[in-house]
Scaffold this active site. Structure first.
Site, PDB file in Angstrom:
ATOM      1  N   ASP A 125      77.691  43.428  29.889  1.00 15.76           N
ATOM      2  CA  ASP A 125      78.160  43.695  31.261  1.00 15.76           C
ATOM      3  C   ASP A 125      77.860  45.143  31.651  1.00 15.76           C
ATOM      4  OD1 ASP A 125      79.191  41.112  31.379  1.00 15.76           O
ATOM      5  OD2 ASP A 125      81.120  41.735  30.580  1.00 15.76           O
TER       6      ASP A 125
ATOM      7  N   ASN B 223      70.689  37.198  27.597  1.00 13.92           N
ATOM      8  CA  ASN B 223      70.526  37.606  26.191  1.00 13.92           C
ATOM      9  C   ASN B 223      69.624  36.549  25.534  1.00 13.92           C
ATOM     10  OD1 ASN B 223      72.140  35.400  25.492  1.00 13.92           O
ATOM     11  ND2 ASN B 223      73.993  36.630  25.234  1.00 13.92           N
TER      12      ASN B 223
ATOM     13  N   ASN C  56      84.095  43.067  34.852  1.00 20.14           N
ATOM     14  CA  ASN C  56      83.588  44.152  33.998  1.00 20.14           C
ATOM     15  C   ASN C  56      82.386  44.831  34.654  1.00 20.14           C
ATOM     16  OD1 ASN C  56      85.460  43.326  32.082  1.00 20.14           O
ATOM     17  ND2 ASN C  56      83.966  42.216  30.830  1.00 20.14           N
TER      18      ASN C  56
ATOM     19  N   THR D  96      68.291  41.068  26.974  1.00 29.21           N
ATOM     20  CA  THR D  96      69.088  42.011  26.175  1.00 29.21           C
ATOM     21  C   THR D  96      69.131  41.527  24.729  1.00 29.21           C
ATOM     22  OG1 THR D  96      71.116  40.870  26.839  1.00 29.21           O
ATOM     23  CG2 THR D  96      70.460  42.767  28.151  1.00 29.21           C
TER      24      THR D  96
HETATM   25  O1  RIB Z   1      81.353  39.748  28.736  1.00 24.92           O
HETATM   26  C1  RIB Z   1      82.618  39.966  28.217  1.00 24.92           C
HETATM   27  C2  RIB Z   1      83.623  39.140  28.960  1.00 24.92           C
HETATM   28  O2  RIB Z   1      83.357  37.773  28.699  1.00 24.92           O
HETATM   29  C3  RIB Z   1      85.059  39.333  28.560  1.00 24.92           C
HETATM   30  O3  RIB Z   1      85.677  40.361  29.278  1.00 24.92           O
HETATM   31  C4  RIB Z   1      85.660  37.963  28.775  1.00 24.92           C
HETATM   32  O4  RIB Z   1      86.598  37.938  29.813  1.00 24.92           O
HETATM   33  C5  RIB Z   1      84.499  37.030  29.026  1.00 24.92           C
HETATM   34  O5  RIB Z   1      84.378  36.717  30.340  1.00 24.92           O
END
Ligand code: RIB
Length: 293
Positions: free
Chosen positions: A241, A178, A38, A209
């Site tokens: 992310d 966080n 992500n 965060t």
């Molecule tokens: O931070 C979100 C992510 O946490 C999701 O996409 C999931 O795969 C976990 O890794």
């Protein structure tokens, strides 16, 4: 970017189940996820030049990851295909945009220190190394040492919460926990004290965060609370992310911490407005249009 790929399997439901309870959901979504992935995709969409160091299995989910990276223009030279199934995350999201996540790491646990060493030149030549804790922590530490030695900025998003080795602090420049992760690293102290404690371990910029409250940043000039960018939240998955990626892109571009945090907050605000992760990761022009500075 060093980290995990998971295929996210998501059920949207009016409320999250209690242990032992079954709730009926309203919708099923499936899409690329994993904190490392992500952050890689978010950074690429914000204009970063991104190489992804990670691992997937020789299966359909792994193939899908590779196709996605090609579409995003992410360099996959250091993306291994290993003899374990691609990581999977089971996610539930309720009507208040809260989530529950369980991850089967699979291939992500084979992102070993040796795999990281094969990317030494890329890490040493990068402006910033970004990592999280869905891969073995010693692999991140290996990469962070290479980066630190070469003068590459090192940013750790310490998610999910896990103990960190004592020698990690000397090679970190920025950390983005966080509040839960901060508590697990620094104990039950008030947030400002805990952030100051982490900073003192290695002269680190600590950016905590806090969801809709924004972030608490402890750096060389003390501590500041910076408010969130307001947005209507439908799914908070991946918002942290998006924030970390925005912050990293800002730092890599040579922007001030204030400006970099602002880019992160704008990216995080966009992320919460869409169900699932991928659609919430904005391009720079989308952010400029929908969440201007
Ligand atoms: O931070 C979100 C992510 O946490 C999701 O996409 C999931 O795969 C976990 O890794």
């Amino acid at each position: 970017m060093l980290g995990s790929f998971n295929m996210d399997l998501v059920v949207l439901a009016p409320q999250l189940p209690e242990p032992g309870e079954t709730v009926l959901g309203t919708e099923f979504l499936r899409g690329p996820g994993g904190k490392g992935s992500n952050q890689a995709i978010a950074a690429a969409r914000l204009g970063g030049e991104v190489a992804f160091v990670g691992a997937v299995g020789a299966d359909d989910f792994g193939d899908e990851a590779r196709r996605q990276y090609e579409e995003e223009g992410i360099d996959t030279t250091f993306l291994l295909t290993v003899d374990r199934p691609t990581g999977v995350a089971l996610i539930m999201v309720d009507d208040d945009a809260e989530n529950l996540i369980a991850v089967a790491p699979g291939a992500n646990s084979l992102v070993t220190p040796d795999a990281v060493r094969s990317a030494t030149d890329a890490i040493a030549g990068a402006d910033i190394l970004v990592g999280q804790l869905e891969i073995p922590v010693e692999s991140f530490l290996t990469a962070a040492r290479i980066a630190s030695e070469a003068g590459t900025t090192v940013l750790l998003n310490p998610a999910p919460a896990a103990p960190l080795p004592d020698d990690i602090w000397a090679v970190l420049d920025v950390i983005t926990p966080n509040e839960h992760e901060l508590g697990s690293l620094a104990g039950a102290a008030p947030i400002e004290w805990a952030a100051t404690d982490l900073r003192s371990r290695g002269d680190i910029d600590v950016v905590v965060t806090r969801g809709p409250t924004g972030v608490l940043w402890t750096g060389a000039n003390g501590t500041r609370q910076i408010p969130a960018v307001r947005a209507v939240a439908v799914d908070t998955t991946g918002a942290g992310d998006a924030f970390t990626a925005g912050l990293a892109v800002g730092i890599a571009e040579g922007a001030s911490m204030e400006k970099s945090i602002s880019l992160g907050l704008r990216a995080g605000a966009h992320a919460v407005t869409k169900p699932g992760v991928l659609d919430g990761l904005a391009t720079r022009s989308e952010l400029d249009r929908l969440f201007p500075e």
